[in-house]
Design an enzyme around this catalytic site. Structure first.
Site, PDB file in Angstrom:
ATOM      1  CG  ASP A 173      -1.905   1.137   1.195  1.00 18.73           C
ATOM      2  OD1 ASP A 173      -2.920   0.988   0.505  1.00 18.73           O
ATOM      3  OD2 ASP A 173      -1.648   2.154   1.849  1.00 18.73           O
ATOM      4  CB  ILE A 174       0.973   4.252  -2.190  1.00 13.39           C
ATOM      5  CG1 ILE A 174       1.350   3.399  -3.407  1.00 13.39           C
ATOM      6  CG2 ILE A 174       1.705   5.579  -2.216  1.00 13.39           C
ATOM      7  CD1 ILE A 174       0.980   4.050  -4.728  1.00 13.39           C
TER       8      ILE A 174
ATOM      9  CG  ASN B 250      -5.446  11.292  -5.049  1.00 11.20           C
ATOM     10  OD1 ASN B 250      -4.812  11.532  -6.067  1.00 11.20           O
ATOM     11  ND2 ASN B 250      -5.990  10.123  -4.828  1.00 11.20           N
TER      12      ASN B 250
ATOM     13  CG  ASP C 211      -4.839   9.195 -11.963  1.00 12.94           C
ATOM     14  OD1 ASP C 211      -5.162   8.571 -10.913  1.00 12.94           O
ATOM     15  OD2 ASP C 211      -5.667   9.688 -12.743  1.00 12.94           O
TER      16      ASP C 211
ATOM     17  CD  GLU D  31      -4.738   4.128  -1.579  1.00 10.64           C
ATOM     18  OE1 GLU D  31      -5.033   4.503  -0.442  1.00 10.64           O
ATOM     19  OE2 GLU D  31      -5.505   4.244  -2.544  1.00 10.64           O
TER      20      GLU D  31
END
Length: 987
Positions: free
Chosen positions: A864-865, A872, A881, A908
């Site tokens: 997971d980022i 965002n 993106d 993500e």
């Protein structure tokens, strides 16, 4: 003139043009309006158009409005007409070769025509029908510097070679002794009641009388310097403007009023004097008081002297930076120019004491009267964005922040600020999007992780078991004690007894998110959603979206007014909808909502209204509606909006095209049979150009009215012969066609086709007899040739069949290739190019089957980022993106070996399946991937971003299924997040 009167003027097309012009010219745009001089400059809206908006050049020299409503603008590179929405080049004032020429000045005549001074063309007269001719037939290239109205109505023209009097029919006379007046370039000219001319030039103010030019300024007390403008008021005063400032000559005395250099002067209908100062500054003098519009209000550029009051009461002026409109319409803005530290407004409300509290990207401001002060952050406090607001029971306000939790601001003049739960408490890092204090004193807190409550000094993280842990966007209590909770992803209601009912998005509730609530009159509830506007009552939910006439964008806020209207905000602006329009749609009387939209053209500081934080707008004590936007607060006065719906609109049919050729007046008596007719039309409302709607019909052809949302062109082909009538109407939105704002009618006649005439019919009979005789001879002579052609055709068909077979084989191969492409698209994520969740689930099932059958080890990792939502929120979804794509590419490069499979399984989130590998080796490979991602530097918008990933990995135990294995990897990922992110945790 009514449409009925216009219809009876002329039945032939050669007279139709005059009919249309008469209808348009004699239809006024309403009563003589003027800007309300009692309003402060902050209430005016300044709108600018430049070359980026369609002007041929941003430097505007002069402005005039004609009887049909068009605004004519003289620029450094050509002349254009403006209908409020688009600029249209006036080709008749261009060079014969088509080059645009600088136009310098306009002068309006009493007969509806006006004079235009154009470089290389000289002084031209523009007639009411748009035709252009030399103003002086004897002096076709008269190079005019200034024009002034004489006491007899005829124009004085100061040209470079002398002084002239101009008549209406091109009869111009050169005045003896005029050479002395133009010895210096004339910058200003006005006729004095005593018969003399007052002249402004580079040396000051002079008077010309009987051929003699004498100094006047110094004798009156005017300092020596350039005089650029002279303006006579209705009371007989003469205003003088130039290097020495603005001066007023009254009853023999000259009095100085301003010291700034003056470029333009204008007295409006109310008697207010407007002064165009040199640099980004417009002044107004009213009842002995000066007020200014400047860069804070949107004025830009060096004033050129172009200053004009239109017939709708708007003040127009030009600078080196474009065309400007000053309006006092129903919409105005509050932003930096009024004292706010930033224009990006999140939420606002008014407390019972009349104070307005404004949450914005820079903190919290308070407005008391016209004064704005910054309340948070105070000196020494860290900066923080305030997202949400709520009234506090003690008279103060609650403020929800982006990353500082919840603040309480006291009601007194000092407005003390304290953090709820302390600066290090659980709330300190929450994004708080909505707040509400109930009657029992409980503060309900909507965060990105669900609904919380502050009750009796204690924070309750899950005050209502059963509510989903989704981002909260709206809270509302009904009269019976029911609480509605709006989420990003659903809707819930809490009964007075504490029972929770969750409505599943897109199943129980016809939308995905709920962003605002408003009680409906007569019971029920209005709900703002991502799909449009919803009405909920005993019958269930009814959705009003794109199909019903809304823009289709998310609705942020719903407000009501005293005139039975709903007002909704969104990214496309603000929309007013009469409540009766919803009933018309519900009862089947209308397919679409009758509504009125507002954007920057109407005075909004920005088209983009802000939402996602509460309250995203407020109805003030005086009935005004305040809505946050990306460039300040948009303030609406509903009463002014309703008043502006009255008045007549000029409706102009200014383009007639027959078979691709423009139609000149009197060119044709009737349309030729089978002709293609194009009719161009526009309604002109320079106050509210976007609020006009049209409908038209061709009597004798169209069964009913055809509605059009915008001005444009309608085309007819194959019109039936005989008399026809084209009728056009315009109305203001919301539309009430029972009282249109303007009507025009075009009478025309279509000629009968040639073949319907008697001589043509006789010729056709003779031709048919000859044709039958020729056919008889042709049949005998060509019988054998036909047989030969049939044989040849059989051979050709045979070859064509062979070719078809080859094409079918090619098509089969292309179909197989297409199926392979579709299969790849169905199993891969388009953004990252990685396999999607479906492909990942299939690979994981296959890997478990292989491991179970052969006893080989395997591992599964979930990646997971870290803090991707912050990327965002702060940099936009486009930047997000790009980050996703770069991270995916790096993971693929770092983990690329035959035994590893990586897929994107969430926003993500990524899943990695590693076959034939023990946990220790998998951890080593994943650590390398983590370091590679942390080393990335991504620059989506010039700002370099870095990101990290957290990884949870688990080795499959014998007999363990996919769900159990993924749960263990997910728990490991959760541990990695809890331990500070940017790490690999194995279980």
């Amino acid at each position: 003139m009514s449409s009925r009167m216009c219809a009876g003027v002329a039945p032939r097309l050669r007279r139709a043009w005059a009919v249309l012009l008469a209808c348009a010219l004699l239809s006024p745009a309403g009563a003589a309006l003027a800007l309300d001089p009692g309003l402060p400059p902050e209430r005016y809206t300044v709108t600018r158009w430049s070359a980026d908006d369609g002007l041929p050049h941003s430097q505007v020299h002069d402005i005039v409005q004609t009887d049909d409503g068009f605004l004519w603008i003289a620029t450094w590179e050509g002349t254009v007409r403006f209908d409020g929405r688009q600029f249209r080049e006036v080709e008749a004032l261009n060079h014969a070769e088509g080059r645009r020429l600088p136009s310098r000045l306009f002068w309006r005549d009493a007969d509806g025509s006006f004079l235009a001074a154009v470089d290389h063309l000289g002084l031209r007269r523009v007639l009411a029908d748009g035709a252009v001719r030399p103003a002086c037939t004897g002096f076709p290239r008269l190079d005019a510097m200034r024009v002034a109205a004489g006491r007899d109505g005829r124009a004085w023209v100061a040209a470079r070679d002398g002084l002239y009097r101009v008549g209406g029919e091109g009869d111009c006379i050169r005045v003896e002794g005029g050479a002395s007046l133009v010895a210096q370039p004339v910058l200003a000219l006005v006729a004095h009641p005593d018969g003399s001319l007052w002249v402004g030039n580079r040396r000051g103010l002079h008077r010309w009388n009987g051929g003699e030019l004498e100094p006047l300024g110094e004798r009156l007390g005017l300092p020596r310097g350039e005089v650029r403008v002279l303006e006579t008021t209705r009371e007989g005063d003469i205003w003088v403007g130039g290097d020495a400032g603005a001066w007023r000559y009254r009853q023999g005395r000259l009095e100085r009023h301003r010291s700034e250099r003056v470029e333009g002067l204008l007295e409006d209908r109310q008697g207010a004097v407007w002064v165009a100062a040199t640099e980004s500054r417009m002044l107004r003098f009213w009842k002995g008081r000066w007020q200014a519009l400047d860069a804070r209000h949107g004025v830009e550029g060096y004033a050129t002297g172009a200053l004009y009051e239109g017939r709708e009461g708007l003040v127009w002026f030009g600078t080196t930076h474009g065309l400007f409109r000053v309006s006092d319409g129903p919409v105005w803005g509050v932003g930096r120019q009024h004292g706010l530290p930033t224009d990006y407004i999140r939420s606002l409300l008014q407390t019972r004491d009349g104070q307005v509290w404004i949450g914005h990207s820079g903190g919290l401001s308070r407005m008391r009267g016209a004064d704005i002060e910054e309340v948070y952050p105070k000196q020494g406090q860290p900066r923080g964005s305030v997202l949400s607001l709520a009234r506090a029971a003690d008279g103060g306000v609650w403020a929800g922040t982006y990353n500082r939790g919840v603040l309480h601001v006291g009601a007194g003049p000092a407005a003390p600020v304290r953090a709820l739960g302390g600066v290090d408490g659980r709330l300190a890092t929450e994004q708080v999007r909505v707040l509400a204090e109930d009657a029992q004193g409980t503060l309900w807190i909507g965060t990105e992780r669900g609904l919380m409550a502050w009750r009796r000094g204690v924070l309750e993280v899950e005050p209502l078991p059963g509510l989903p842990a989704l981002p909260v966007r709206a809270l509302h209590w009904t009269g019976n004690g029911r609480m509605w909770v709006g989420f990003l992803g659903g809707l819930a209601r809490v009964e007075p007894d504490g029972r929770v009912e969750v409505l599943q998005a897109e199943r129980d509730y016809p939308a995905l998110s709920a962003l605002d609530f408003l009680p409906a009159s007569g019971g029920g509830l209005w709900i703002a959603s991502d799909r449009g506007l919803l009405r909920h009552d005993a019958a269930g939910f009814r959705l009003y979206g794109r199909e019903q006439g809304l823009s289709g964008s998310t609705v942020f806020r719903i407000l009501g007014d005293d005139f039975d209207n709903l007002w909704i905000s969104g990214n496309d602006g603000v929309t007013r909808i009469p409540l009766a329009a919803f009933d018309a749609v519900d009862q089947g009387r209308s397919a679409r909502l009758d509504l009125q939209g507002f954007t920057r053209d109407d005075g909004m500081p920005s088209r983009q209204a802000n939402g996602g934080s509460a309250p995203a707008g407020w109805r003030m004590h005086d009935g005004e509606l305040w809505l946050p936007t990306a460039r300040g607060i948009a303030v609406f006065d509903p009463r002014r909006v309703m008043d502006a719906l009255d008045g007549v609109v000029s409706l102009v049919v200014d383009d007639l095209v027959v078979d691709g050729a423009p139609l000149a007046p009197g060119q044709l008596q009737a349309l030729p049979a089978g002709a293609r007719l194009g009719i161009g039309f526009t309604g002109i409302s320079l106050r509210n150009p976007g609020g006009l709607r049209y409908r038209y019909r061709m009597h004798g052809l169209d069964a009913g009215w055809i509605e059009a949302a915008h001005a444009g062109e309608v085309t007819y082909t194959n019109l039936p012969p005989g008399p026809l009538g084209f009728e056009l109407q315009v109305a203001r939105a919301p539309v009430d066609w029972s009282r249109p704002a303007g009507t025009a009618r075009l009478e025309l006649e279509v000629a009968a086709p040639w073949w319907s005439r008697p001589d043509a019919r006789a010729a056709m009979v003779a031709g048919l007899l000859l044709l039958f005789a020729g056919i008889h001879q042709w049949l005998g002579r060509h019988q054998r040739a036909r047989q030969r052609r049939l044989e040849t055709r059989v051979a050709q068909r045979t070859e064509e069949l062979r070719e078809k077979n080859r094409q079918l084989e090619d098509a089969s191969r292309q179909r197989e290739l297409l199926m392979e492409q579709l299969a790849h698209q169905a199993s891969h994520d388009p953004l990252t190019g990685l396999p999607n969740r479906r492909a990942s689930d299939q690979d994981l099932a296959a890997a478990i089957g292989q491991s179970e059958a052969g006893g080989a080890p395997m591992c599964v990792a979930i990646i997971d980022i870290d803090r991707f939502k912050d990327i965002n929120d702060r940099h936009g979804h486009l930047a997000g993106d790009r980050v996703l794509a770069r991270v995916a590419g790096q993971l693929h490069a770092s983990l690329q070996y035959p035994a590893a499979f990586i897929g994107r399984t969430g926003g993500e989130e990524f899943t990695v399946v590693i076959r034939g590998t023990r946990l220790q080796d998998a951890v080593l490979r994943l650590e390398r991937a983590r370091r590679d991602v942390a080393a990335l530097r991504i620059a989506p918008d010039g700002e370099v971003l870095a990101c990290t990933i957290s990884i949870g990995v688990a080795e499959r135990a014998r007999g363990e299924g996919a769900d159990a294995l993924l749960r263990r990897a997910d728990r490991a990922l959760y541990d990695a997040k809890q331990r500070g992110r940017d790490r690999v945790v194995a279980v």
